[in-house]
Design a protein around this motif. Structure first.
Motif, PDB file in Angstrom:
ATOM      1  N   MET A  17       0.976  -1.472   0.105  1.00 48.72           N
ATOM      2  CA  MET A  17      -0.009   0.242  -0.603  1.00 48.72           C
ATOM      3  C   MET A  17       1.005   1.191  -0.348  1.00 48.72           C
ATOM      4  O   MET A  17       0.571   1.834   0.141  1.00 48.72           O
ATOM      5  N   MET A  18       1.844   1.208   0.326  1.00 46.95           N
ATOM      6  CA  MET A  18       2.941   1.704   0.630  1.00 46.95           C
ATOM      7  C   MET A  18       4.621   1.492   0.116  1.00 46.95           C
ATOM      8  O   MET A  18       4.299   0.283   0.096  1.00 46.95           O
ATOM      9  N   PRO A  19       5.201   3.114  -0.663  1.00 49.13           N
ATOM     10  CA  PRO A  19       6.007   2.025  -1.738  1.00 49.13           C
ATOM     11  C   PRO A  19       6.811   1.770  -0.343  1.00 49.13           C
ATOM     12  O   PRO A  19       6.929   2.736   0.555  1.00 49.13           O
ATOM     13  N   ASP A  20       8.367   1.624  -1.338  1.00 45.72           N
ATOM     14  CA  ASP A  20       9.188   0.732  -0.544  1.00 45.72           C
ATOM     15  C   ASP A  20      10.450   1.822  -0.891  1.00 45.72           C
ATOM     16  O   ASP A  20      10.815   2.586  -1.596  1.00 45.72           O
ATOM     17  N   PRO A  21      10.609   2.408   1.292  1.00 49.71           N
ATOM     18  CA  PRO A  21      11.024   4.150   0.726  1.00 49.71           C
ATOM     19  C   PRO A  21      12.183   3.756   0.216  1.00 49.71           C
ATOM     20  O   PRO A  21      13.347   2.506   0.950  1.00 49.71           O
ATOM     21  N   LEU A  45      -8.839   0.128  -1.122  1.00 48.51           N
ATOM     22  CA  LEU A  45      -8.051   1.675  -1.038  1.00 48.51           C
ATOM     23  C   LEU A  45      -7.456   0.951  -2.122  1.00 48.51           C
ATOM     24  O   LEU A  45      -6.794   2.171  -2.853  1.00 48.51           O
ATOM     25  N   ARG A  46      -6.563  -0.177  -2.197  1.00 49.19           N
ATOM     26  CA  ARG A  46      -5.301  -0.694  -3.169  1.00 49.19           C
ATOM     27  C   ARG A  46      -6.037  -0.333  -3.950  1.00 49.19           C
ATOM     28  O   ARG A  46      -5.368   0.855  -5.709  1.00 49.19           O
ATOM     29  N   GLY A  47      -7.503  -0.457  -4.589  1.00 48.69           N
ATOM     30  CA  GLY A  47      -7.783   0.056  -6.100  1.00 48.69           C
ATOM     31  C   GLY A  47      -7.916   1.290  -6.348  1.00 48.69           C
ATOM     32  O   GLY A  47      -7.640   1.654  -7.569  1.00 48.69           O
ATOM     33  N   LEU A  48      -8.121   2.135  -5.439  1.00 50.16           N
ATOM     34  CA  LEU A  48      -8.365   3.381  -5.474  1.00 50.16           C
ATOM     35  C   LEU A  48      -7.172   3.950  -5.741  1.00 50.16           C
ATOM     36  O   LEU A  48      -6.597   4.563  -6.639  1.00 50.16           O
ATOM     37  N   LEU A  49      -6.232   3.835  -4.694  1.00 53.22           N
ATOM     38  CA  LEU A  49      -5.273   3.779  -5.276  1.00 53.22           C
ATOM     39  C   LEU A  49      -4.146   3.478  -6.388  1.00 53.22           C
ATOM     40  O   LEU A  49      -3.708   4.584  -6.838  1.00 53.22           O
ATOM     41  N   GLN A  50      -4.341   2.523  -7.049  1.00 53.68           N
ATOM     42  CA  GLN A  50      -3.915   2.736  -8.713  1.00 53.68           C
ATOM     43  C   GLN A  50      -4.272   3.245  -9.185  1.00 53.68           C
ATOM     44  O   GLN A  50      -4.012   3.701 -10.644  1.00 53.68           O
TER      45      GLN A  50
END
Lengths: 137, 137
Positions: free
Chosen positions: B34-38, B72-77
């Motif tokens: 859900m969050m990118p690898d920083p 939320l994953r769908g929304l963020l994609q």
DNA sequence: GATAAGGTCTGTAGTGACTACAGACTCAAG
DNA sequence: CTTGAGTCTGTAGTCACTACAGACCTTATC
């Protein structure tokens, strides 16, 4: 040896059918001690009777009313020991009722925000969206 | 090297403090994508910036509104690809709103039964109790 | 009696959305 | 240089189930 055969005991599937409970859930309730370990046939099959039907129904009704397993465990312990009082059960019920009302209040808050935000959506094929702005702001 | 030091990046605890998110939840969101690898420092410490703050806030606000991680994953994609439309987001929101309303209705049903049953309790130190009778009947 | 289908047994793993911890490492201050 | 705090990893626990694999048992049919 099923339900329809005169009083020789119920198998797990019979108990499930009589109560509407999922088959595996019965085993789960036994594992966590909500249901007593039933007697077994010589080959290891569980054998239930009407007391099991009653107890499982109690648990299922409690779950339908939103009581947690632990709350029901407490209730059942009182009943098993015969030490329950109406005062005590009423107090537990009212505490649970307060929890339910708190959940309703929280969901109503969510409902209001969602409805108000969605109402601002144009609903058209444009990238700008009030819902996304509310989340991103 | 924390938040207060000029623009050199945030550590995990800084991001947590800035967003109100639990420290471990951040790592969890990275693990499930859900969050990118920083980016990392030479010694392996995560380094965040304002884009991470924004994305995490988006997720947390969505969660506060009861959206599931998958929603939320769908929304963020959609947002990540820039392909979102207000129509689509509105539809997702209204579906979620319908789910919320269904939960409210179910909780209200429970509330009514609990309140009505508890109201019949004498509340005295007697073993008979309408709540238990409702469950056992 | 043989066989096939279906029921039951066990233990274990998966769900959702985190949260907590152990043990090793790193960093900053005094 | 030491100490304390922060960070790293992987893993296990939560709640209330649900689902499955592989072995065993039972019942019906031939």
């Amino acid at each position: 040896m099923g339900d329809h055969v005169s009083g020789k005991g119920l198998k797990r599937a019979d108990l499930a059918r009589r109560t509407g409970c999922n088959l595996e859930t019965i085993r789960y309730y036994e594992k966590i001690g909500m249901m007593p370990d039933p007697p077994r046939t010589a080959s290891g099959y569980r054998v239930y009777d009407e007391t099991h039907v009653g107890r499982l129904r109690f648990i299922l009704r409690g779950r339908e009313l939103g009581f947690s397993i632990e709350e029901l465990r407490g209730l059942l312990q009182l009943v098993d020991r015969g030490t329950q009082t109406c005062a005590e059960v009423k107090a537990l019920t009212e505490q649970h009722l307060a929890d339910v009302r708190a959940k309703i209040a929280e969901l109503r808050r969510i409902e209001k925000v969602l409805a108000a935000t969605a109402a601002q959506c144009s609903g058209e094929e444009v990238p700008e969206c009030p819902v996304l702005e509310a989340l991103a702001s």
